[in-house]
Design a protein around this motif. Sequence first.
Motif, PDB file in Angstrom:
ATOM      1  N   ASN A   1      17.707 -29.125 -49.877  1.00 52.55           N
ATOM      2  CA  ASN A   1      17.845 -30.355 -50.666  1.00 52.55           C
ATOM      3  C   ASN A   1      17.024 -31.496 -50.067  1.00 52.55           C
ATOM      4  O   ASN A   1      16.737 -31.519 -48.877  1.00 52.55           O
ATOM      5  CB  ASN A   1      19.316 -30.767 -50.724  1.00 52.55           C
ATOM      6  N   ARG A   2      16.704 -32.436 -50.909  1.00 51.69           N
ATOM      7  CA  ARG A   2      15.939 -33.589 -50.460  1.00 51.69           C
ATOM      8  C   ARG A   2      16.776 -34.427 -49.499  1.00 51.69           C
ATOM      9  O   ARG A   2      18.000 -34.513 -49.622  1.00 51.69           O
ATOM     10  CB  ARG A   2      15.497 -34.427 -51.652  1.00 51.69           C
ATOM     11  N   LEU A   3      16.084 -35.059 -48.557  1.00 60.21           N
ATOM     12  CA  LEU A   3      16.755 -35.828 -47.526  1.00 60.21           C
ATOM     13  C   LEU A   3      15.962 -37.091 -47.270  1.00 60.21           C
ATOM     14  O   LEU A   3      14.735 -37.071 -47.282  1.00 60.21           O
ATOM     15  CB  LEU A   3      16.867 -34.995 -46.243  1.00 60.21           C
ATOM     16  N   VAL A   4      16.673 -38.177 -46.995  1.00 60.29           N
ATOM     17  CA  VAL A   4      15.971 -39.420 -46.699  1.00 60.29           C
ATOM     18  C   VAL A   4      15.240 -39.290 -45.376  1.00 60.29           C
ATOM     19  O   VAL A   4      15.644 -38.550 -44.477  1.00 60.29           O
ATOM     20  CB  VAL A   4      16.944 -40.619 -46.653  1.00 60.29           C
ATOM     21  N   ILE A   5      14.185 -40.025 -45.242  1.00 63.50           N
ATOM     22  CA  ILE A   5      13.284 -39.915 -44.103  1.00 63.50           C
ATOM     23  C   ILE A   5      13.988 -40.141 -42.768  1.00 63.50           C
ATOM     24  O   ILE A   5      13.606 -39.588 -41.740  1.00 63.50           O
ATOM     25  CB  ILE A   5      12.114 -40.907 -44.291  1.00 63.50           C
ATOM     26  N   THR A   6      15.049 -40.918 -42.801  1.00 63.02           N
ATOM     27  CA  THR A   6      15.763 -41.299 -41.585  1.00 63.02           C
ATOM     28  C   THR A   6      16.264 -40.101 -40.792  1.00 63.02           C
ATOM     29  O   THR A   6      16.371 -40.165 -39.565  1.00 63.02           O
ATOM     30  CB  THR A   6      16.951 -42.208 -41.941  1.00 63.02           C
ATOM     31  N   TYR A   7      16.580 -39.016 -41.500  1.00 65.17           N
ATOM     32  CA  TYR A   7      17.226 -37.874 -40.842  1.00 65.17           C
ATOM     33  C   TYR A   7      16.314 -36.663 -40.674  1.00 65.17           C
ATOM     34  O   TYR A   7      16.742 -35.634 -40.165  1.00 65.17           O
ATOM     35  CB  TYR A   7      18.459 -37.455 -41.643  1.00 65.17           C
ATOM     36  N   LEU A   8      15.085 -36.735 -41.077  1.00 69.23           N
ATOM     37  CA  LEU A   8      14.223 -35.561 -41.087  1.00 69.23           C
ATOM     38  C   LEU A   8      13.873 -35.047 -39.705  1.00 69.23           C
ATOM     39  O   LEU A   8      13.377 -33.936 -39.571  1.00 69.23           O
ATOM     40  CB  LEU A   8      12.951 -35.852 -41.879  1.00 69.23           C
ATOM     41  N   HIS A   9      14.108 -35.821 -38.667  1.00 68.17           N
ATOM     42  CA  HIS A   9      13.809 -35.376 -37.309  1.00 68.17           C
ATOM     43  C   HIS A   9      14.980 -34.628 -36.670  1.00 68.17           C
ATOM     44  O   HIS A   9      14.852 -34.106 -35.566  1.00 68.17           O
ATOM     45  CB  HIS A   9      13.479 -36.581 -36.440  1.00 68.17           C
ATOM     46  N   ARG A  10      16.095 -34.559 -37.360  1.00 69.39           N
ATOM     47  CA  ARG A  10      17.302 -33.959 -36.785  1.00 69.39           C
ATOM     48  C   ARG A  10      17.412 -32.491 -37.159  1.00 69.39           C
ATOM     49  O   ARG A  10      17.406 -32.135 -38.329  1.00 69.39           O
ATOM     50  CB  ARG A  10      18.527 -34.724 -37.258  1.00 69.39           C
ATOM     51  N   ASP A  11      17.545 -31.638 -36.153  1.00 69.66           N
ATOM     52  CA  ASP A  11      17.552 -30.204 -36.424  1.00 69.66           C
ATOM     53  C   ASP A  11      18.807 -29.756 -37.170  1.00 69.66           C
ATOM     54  O   ASP A  11      18.786 -28.715 -37.843  1.00 69.66           O
ATOM     55  CB  ASP A  11      17.365 -29.405 -35.140  1.00 69.66           C
ATOM     56  N   ASP A  12      19.879 -30.508 -37.076  1.00 69.82           N
ATOM     57  CA  ASP A  12      21.114 -30.091 -37.742  1.00 69.82           C
ATOM     58  C   ASP A  12      21.080 -30.298 -39.255  1.00 69.82           C
ATOM     59  O   ASP A  12      22.010 -29.893 -39.957  1.00 69.82           O
ATOM     60  CB  ASP A  12      22.327 -30.788 -37.132  1.00 69.82           C
ATOM     61  N   TYR A  13      20.021 -30.882 -39.773  1.00 72.80           N
ATOM     62  CA  TYR A  13      19.893 -31.072 -41.215  1.00 72.80           C
ATOM     63  C   TYR A  13      19.063 -29.979 -41.878  1.00 72.80           C
ATOM     64  O   TYR A  13      18.824 -30.038 -43.086  1.00 72.80           O
ATOM     65  CB  TYR A  13      19.299 -32.438 -41.532  1.00 72.80           C
ATOM     66  N   TYR A  14      18.628 -28.990 -41.131  1.00 71.18           N
ATOM     67  CA  TYR A  14      17.807 -27.922 -41.704  1.00 71.18           C
ATOM     68  C   TYR A  14      18.649 -26.667 -41.896  1.00 71.18           C
ATOM     69  O   TYR A  14      19.497 -26.338 -41.071  1.00 71.18           O
ATOM     70  CB  TYR A  14      16.585 -27.662 -40.825  1.00 71.18           C
ATOM     71  N   ASP A  15      18.387 -25.968 -43.005  1.00 69.16           N
ATOM     72  CA  ASP A  15      19.219 -24.849 -43.424  1.00 69.16           C
ATOM     73  C   ASP A  15      18.730 -23.487 -42.931  1.00 69.16           C
ATOM     74  O   ASP A  15      19.535 -22.580 -42.698  1.00 69.16           O
ATOM     75  CB  ASP A  15      19.281 -24.796 -44.955  1.00 69.16           C
ATOM     76  N   TYR A  16      17.440 -23.316 -42.827  1.00 73.32           N
ATOM     77  CA  TYR A  16      16.868 -22.027 -42.451  1.00 73.32           C
ATOM     78  C   TYR A  16      15.897 -22.204 -41.294  1.00 73.32           C
ATOM     79  O   TYR A  16      15.197 -23.223 -41.204  1.00 73.32           O
ATOM     80  CB  TYR A  16      16.136 -21.393 -43.646  1.00 73.32           C
ATOM     81  N   TRP A  17      15.861 -21.179 -40.454  1.00 77.17           N
ATOM     82  CA  TRP A  17      15.004 -21.222 -39.271  1.00 77.17           C
ATOM     83  C   TRP A  17      14.201 -19.939 -39.139  1.00 77.17           C
ATOM     84  O   TRP A  17      14.708 -18.838 -39.407  1.00 77.17           O
ATOM     85  CB  TRP A  17      15.853 -21.420 -38.012  1.00 77.17           C
ATOM     86  N   GLY A  18      12.963 -20.101 -38.678  1.00 73.82           N
ATOM     87  CA  GLY A  18      12.160 -18.948 -38.342  1.00 73.82           C
ATOM     88  C   GLY A  18      12.537 -18.441 -36.961  1.00 73.82           C
ATOM     89  O   GLY A  18      13.342 -19.044 -36.254  1.00 73.82           O
ATOM     90  N   GLN A  19      11.934 -17.344 -36.548  1.00 74.84           N
ATOM     91  CA  GLN A  19      12.326 -16.671 -35.316  1.00 74.84           C
ATOM     92  C   GLN A  19      11.705 -17.284 -34.068  1.00 74.84           C
ATOM     93  O   GLN A  19      12.112 -16.950 -32.973  1.00 74.84           O
ATOM     94  CB  GLN A  19      11.954 -15.180 -35.377  1.00 74.84           C
TER      95      GLN A  19
END
Length: 123
Positions: free
Chosen positions: A97-115
């Motif tokens: 989902n879209r997120l305001v720029i303020t939080y884009l540096h935080r890893d806990d706001y991301y849903d999927y991760w590569g290896q």
Amino acid sequence: KLQACGGGLVQPGASLRLSCAASGRTFNHYAWFRRAPGKEREFVGTITWQGGSTIYADSVKGRFTISKDRVKNTVYLQMNSLKPEDTAVYYCAARVNRLVITYLHRDDYYDYWGQGTQVTVSS
């Protein structure tokens, strides 16, 4: 869903390009993080799929560039003028989902991760 690759061993001052291929769907935001030995994971940069706006950590600003390829559904991290302190395992991440720029540096706001892919900068 995310496949990262492109890491390797390079000398200081060299360049390297990492790729992060997404399968199954596209995401609103993609990001790169890294974890150096003995340190916590840190934000490197992020790109918004619609529009392509980017944000970078101060430590890589002017040296690293994030780009995207819509056809390949792939995000890239071009790393130039590499330094020994860039040595780390690099991870790509994606958010649905879209997120305001303020939080884009935080890893806990991301849903999927590569290896993760190892980048070593050493002479």
